[in-house]
Each structure stands twice: as C-alpha cells, then as structure tokens.
Enzyme design. Sequence first.
Site, mmCIF file in Angstrom:
data_model
loop_
_atom_site.group_PDB
_atom_site.id
_atom_site.type_symbol
_atom_site.label_atom_id
_atom_site.label_comp_id
_atom_site.label_asym_id
_atom_site.label_seq_id
_atom_site.Cartn_x
_atom_site.Cartn_y
_atom_site.Cartn_z
ATOM 1 N N ILE A 62 -5.403 -2.673 -5.547
ATOM 2 C CA ILE A 62 -5.189 -1.802 -6.772
ATOM 3 C C ILE A 62 -4.333 -2.564 -7.714
ATOM 4 C CG2 ILE A 62 -3.495 -0.366 -5.811
ATOM 5 C CD1 ILE A 62 -4.572 2.146 -7.232
ATOM 6 N N LYS A 63 -3.208 -3.471 -7.199
ATOM 7 C CA LYS A 63 -2.271 -4.025 -7.913
ATOM 8 C C LYS A 63 -2.818 -5.095 -8.955
ATOM 9 C CE LYS A 63 1.065 -1.775 -6.050
ATOM 10 N NZ LYS A 63 2.275 -1.014 -7.087
ATOM 11 N N ASP A 64 -4.192 -5.443 -8.684
ATOM 12 C CA ASP A 64 -4.551 -6.576 -9.849
ATOM 13 C C ASP A 64 -4.521 -5.772 -11.175
ATOM 14 O OD1 ASP A 64 -5.062 -7.957 -7.558
ATOM 15 O OD2 ASP A 64 -7.513 -7.794 -7.873
ATOM 16 N N GLY A 67 -0.925 -6.151 -12.286
ATOM 17 C CA GLY A 67 -0.435 -7.400 -12.614
ATOM 18 C C GLY A 67 -0.795 -7.824 -14.025
#
Length: 471
Positions: A62-64, A67
């Site tokens: 999910i952190k894409d 970022g």
Amino acid sequence: MQNTNEYQLATCNDEVYLRTMYYNNITETIGNTPLVKLNQVTKGVKATVLAKVESFNPGNSIKDRIGMKMVEEAEKKGLLKPGGTIIEGTSGNTGMGLALAAIAKGYKCIFTTTDKQSKEKADILKAVGAEVIVCPTNVEPEDPRSYYSVSKRLSEETPNSWYPNQYDNLDNRKAHYETTGPEIWHQTEGRITHLVVGSGTGGTITGIGQFLKEKNPAIKIWGVDTYGSALKKYHETGKLDPDEIYPYITEGIGEDIVPKNYDFSLIDHFEKVTDKDAALMAREITRKEGIFVGYSCGSAVAGLLQMKDQLAENDVVVVIFPDHGSRYVGKVYNDEWMRDRGWLEVKTIRDIIESRPNKSLITIEHDKSVADAVSVLTANDIDQMPVMENGKMIGSISESGLLSKLLKDHTVKSAAIREVMDSAFPLVPSETPIGKLSSMMNKEITAVITLDGLNNMHIVTKSDIIRALSK
Ligand code: PMP
C-alpha cells in the site's frame, strides 16, 4: 491512467478495432487494486468481508501510494530538487514506494530501518538501488541510535536531501484520501459499512476514514493495533502511556509515538491483536483464501474476528491487506521461526504413544530362538522388537536384519537370538519433537525406545513417524 500512450495496430473502415495501451513507467500502475471477498477465514462472520489487496501495487504494498504522493508534493513545494537524495526511516514498504518514485524521477535514496524488520525487506530495498542503514529497535525514539534519529540527522547532514517523514507528513494520509478511499467507495458502490485497518503512521486509516465519513458518516472505522503499542490507549484516553509500550514482533502496525497523520476523531474503535494470533491468521488466510498476505493482514483479520459479534448480515466490511507474504518467508511462513516462538504445535514422541490403542510393548527374551522371534513378529504384524534380559533391553531384532542373516546362512533359524541380534534401539526422551527424531533414524536405526511417566517402554518406528507427519 496518466499520460496513456495509445497506438493503433490496425484500422478497418476508419474504425479502430484493436488498441494497445502502455504505462509510461511502473509508478503509473500504482493503485486501483482489487477488492476480493474472503470466504473461508470469515466463516463465522455474518457480514460480507472484502479484502483490499494492496500487494497488487508494483512494490507489493500500500505504501507505493504514499511514496509517489509525498515525492510529487515535495517537488511542488520545492523541497525536492533535481539530483536530490530522499532520506527516510522506513520498515521497508514505504522505502519501496519511495524507491520506485525515485527511479521514475531520478533521485537517490538512503533508508534507515530497524533490526526487528525482516532481512528480506532490507535486501529488497537494496535491490531497488537504495542504501540501507539498519538501526537497533529497542531504544527510545529520541535516542540518537534510533531509526527516527539517524534518518533525521542524515537528512540534516546530506546536501540537497529531503526527509519525507511519513509519520508527520500529511501527504501520507492525503494519498489515501485521494485514491484508496474513493476506490473503496466505488468498488463497493457506496455499500461499505465498516473499514478495518491495521494502523501504524495512521495515514491509511485517517485518509480512507476521512473520505468515507464524508460520504457516509455512519461508516464505522476500526483500527487494529498490536500489544506493545500505545495507539489504542492513546485513542481512548488522549495520553501516551509508557506502560503500554514494549517490544513486539508484528511488523508495520502499532506505534510508540503519535504521528501527526492521525485524526483520532475519525476512528470509532481500536482492537488489539497478539503477535501470535496475527501470525497464525496470516498463514490461515494464505492457505485458505489463496492470497499470499503479509503479517499485518493477519492482524487485521484477527482483529475483525474479535469484533464479529458487532456485525450484521447486510454489513459490508472492507479490510485492508497492506502487503505481500513474500516479505515474511523467513518469519511467519517459516515453521522453525514459528516453533521457536511456541506458535506452532510441536508433535512429540509422546503424542505418538498416547494416540495408540495398544500400549503394551512386544519384546522377546535373549535366549529364545530366531524361529521363535519370527513367529512373534509375524503373529503381531510388527517389523522389529527389543531383545530383553532380566527386564533390560540388551539388543534388537528386525525382520530385515533377520532376513539378510538367513539368506547368508539358513541354519541361523535355530540359533539363540543373543547371537544374531543387532544393537539396542536408542532410548530418547518422550518430549523429543518428531521432526528431530526423523533425522536420527537411518538404515541401521529403524526405531527408538521411550519411557512413559510410569517407566513403561514404548517403541516408535519409522512408519509411526511417517503416519504422524502425514496427519
Ligand atoms: N501494514 C504494513 C505491513 C505496513 O508497512 C504499514 C505501514 N507502517 C501498515 C500496515 C500501516 O499503515 P499506516 O502506516 O498507513 O498506518
């Protein structure tokens, strides 16, 4: 899709009938992840439970989303300039998201992480070109050795660098307000009634929570926390209680600080889940749903199951699955790692002997003949037995051992067993794990002997082990 390139492969009567599209770079594939119904692990839950499977993002988490968002906003604000270096404290997933954005846009990355995180996570970050500095976990956040402090110091010392600070950078929650929230609303056609999120920086729960509550204030937002984290207590009391903070094993959720990304007023409840329950549930989801999930997905589903009595048949629950199981193959998906923590049931020799209907050991006295031994083996349908003298085990005989001796010399059949027997079976404690036992057995050692609480002897053979392991 942004900047979609399209080219015509063929036209027919001026009409395009075949069209192909591509993305300008991998970061354009971020988001629009699938919502998948859970069918097995949620059997006792009345509501429909849908998982938002974020491992479909190109960096597998999910952190894409954050970022890319944090990088774009930093560029707009002039904080990140061409040729710059991104420096962040990250447990791995945010690092991957930042690294993908950095590759697309030509920046360098330095990440600090903790020695608690999977080694795979650091190796993955190195694979995408980042420099990784591993810091100790069990130090105060203010300690100069902590991964917060080291990343902050490096960003101050490195020229043309930018410190995204996912904890306090509100572009983190904005990414979810702008993408994850609307996706869930559309994918459920506005029918979502509950959101369940394992929470760390608070970006996911706050961003999605805010979007959904604006659409429908009745939607319940449930956070999942872990034992050893101060979040739940902080939500309930407004105080950061140091007694709540102690080392834990779950990765990605829980905090010992209160990140600025939180808007606690959007969260209806925090549920705590143990490290063990989360790990076992992650394994179960993978095995039963076929979704190879990360550790905190287990926390989220375990938390949801703890709350299941509050759900009704028409409820639609969306549970966020933040990352992929491949990051945990050395941990949650490693049986040894699980056993070392006492989280997997260990089968021992005692389990084998206690599951037997017939508990008496068949033996033969040393002065009987080989022919006697053969008839005992045949009558009892067994392959081997101990040889006894005055109640003591002095040797062993087995069908295969006797066969090779008889083939060499058929007169052996009238010999006393003492003259032809093999060495005694090894005596092993009944708590010996079966896994260890199987490595002790070989061509010569076909069985072991163990004693029960009453000092009665029991035999455990190769076929017992095979049966126990294949149950
Ligand atoms: N699960 C995993 C695996 C994560 O890496 C994170 C991010 N720390 C979370 C859950 C929690 O997400 P957030 O930081 O947005 O609260």
